[in-house]
Write a protein that holds these residues in place. Structure first.
Motif, mmCIF file in Angstrom:
data_model
loop_
_atom_site.group_PDB
_atom_site.id
_atom_site.type_symbol
_atom_site.label_atom_id
_atom_site.label_comp_id
_atom_site.label_asym_id
_atom_site.label_seq_id
_atom_site.Cartn_x
_atom_site.Cartn_y
_atom_site.Cartn_z
ATOM 1 N N PRO A 162 0.826 -1.220 -0.297
ATOM 2 C CA PRO A 162 -0.164 0.167 -0.282
ATOM 3 C C PRO A 162 0.379 1.221 0.033
ATOM 4 O O PRO A 162 2.239 0.840 0.458
ATOM 5 N N LEU A 163 0.053 2.377 -0.463
ATOM 6 C CA LEU A 163 1.131 3.280 -0.731
ATOM 7 C C LEU A 163 1.796 4.387 0.055
ATOM 8 O O LEU A 163 2.871 4.427 0.764
ATOM 9 N N THR A 164 0.730 4.110 1.211
ATOM 10 C CA THR A 164 1.453 4.325 2.855
ATOM 11 C C THR A 164 2.683 4.141 3.446
ATOM 12 O O THR A 164 3.356 4.354 4.085
ATOM 13 N N GLU A 165 2.583 2.332 3.045
ATOM 14 C CA GLU A 165 3.748 1.689 3.593
ATOM 15 C C GLU A 165 4.792 1.302 2.955
ATOM 16 O O GLU A 165 6.151 2.018 3.559
ATOM 17 N N ALA A 166 5.103 1.883 1.857
ATOM 18 C CA ALA A 166 5.810 2.181 0.953
ATOM 19 C C ALA A 166 6.781 3.136 1.228
ATOM 20 O O ALA A 166 8.086 3.658 1.575
#
Length: 196
Positions: A162-166
């Motif tokens: 997910p974007l926020t994790e990356a």
């Protein structure tokens, strides 16, 4: 001209004439109104971005949106150009732009005095004291994007995260979930400017 070629040319001319006789009067008597509103024109030399690749996991949580000025749009284009230069795809550009939207609202920030978060600078609020580069480098949009992308490339499986994790894995923010709110606007910007 040989006989076979002449027959071919005459045959094509006959088809064109027959098509004009049949199509001409019918077309001339067409009484349906035509919608005169302008339509979007796509340039054949610029393929559309596959929007499914931009947000492979769907957006997470409520989405934020800001109107961008010319400077911010120029920074979007700089991020996209640096992403292409680094050999990464549209998804990396979405992650980069969403990160910059969260960190600086796509503004290339210099030192903000007492309002500064330590020595954070530039589009990604990178810190010289953390090894991101000199203040001059960090406030260069291409350099700062390339530095962010270098960090992203070192994250195993970033393409499937997910974007926020990356973004959080690269940025190590005190607000790790905040990046998610910018995913839709970032994807829209990449779709608009990737091929421009």
């Amino acid at each position: 001209m040989n006989t076979i070629m002449r027959k071919s040319v005459l045959g094509l001319a006959g088809l064109a004439f027959a098509g004009g006789v049949v199509g001409g009067p019918i077309a001339a008597h067409n009484t349906q109104s035509v919608d005169a509103r302008p339509v979007a024109v796509l340039q054949a030399d610029k393929p559309a971005v596959d929007k499914a690749k931009l947000i492979p996991h769907g957006v997470q949580g409520e989405q934020s949106h800001i109107d961008l000025n010319d400077e911010q749009i120029a920074n979007v284009k700089a991020i996209i150009a640096a992403t292409k230069k680094s050999g990464l795809d549209e998804r990396a550009a979405v992650i980069s732009i969403a990160t910059s939207l969260q960190e600086s609202k796509l503004e290339n920030l210099g030192h903000l005095g007492d309002a500064n978060d330590h020595d954070s600078l530039g589009l990604f609020q990178q810190r010289p004291s953390s090894g991101w580069g000199t203040p001059e480098q960090i406030t260069d949009p291409e350099y700062s994007t390339m530095a962010f992308l270098k960090g992203l490339k070192q994250v195993d499986g970033w393409q499937d995260m997910p974007l926020t994790e990356a973004a959080q894995t690269v940025q190590v923010s005190a607000y790790p979930d905040a990046y998610a709110q910018w995913e839709q606007q970032a994807a829209d910007l990449v779709a608009q400017y990737w091929n421009s």
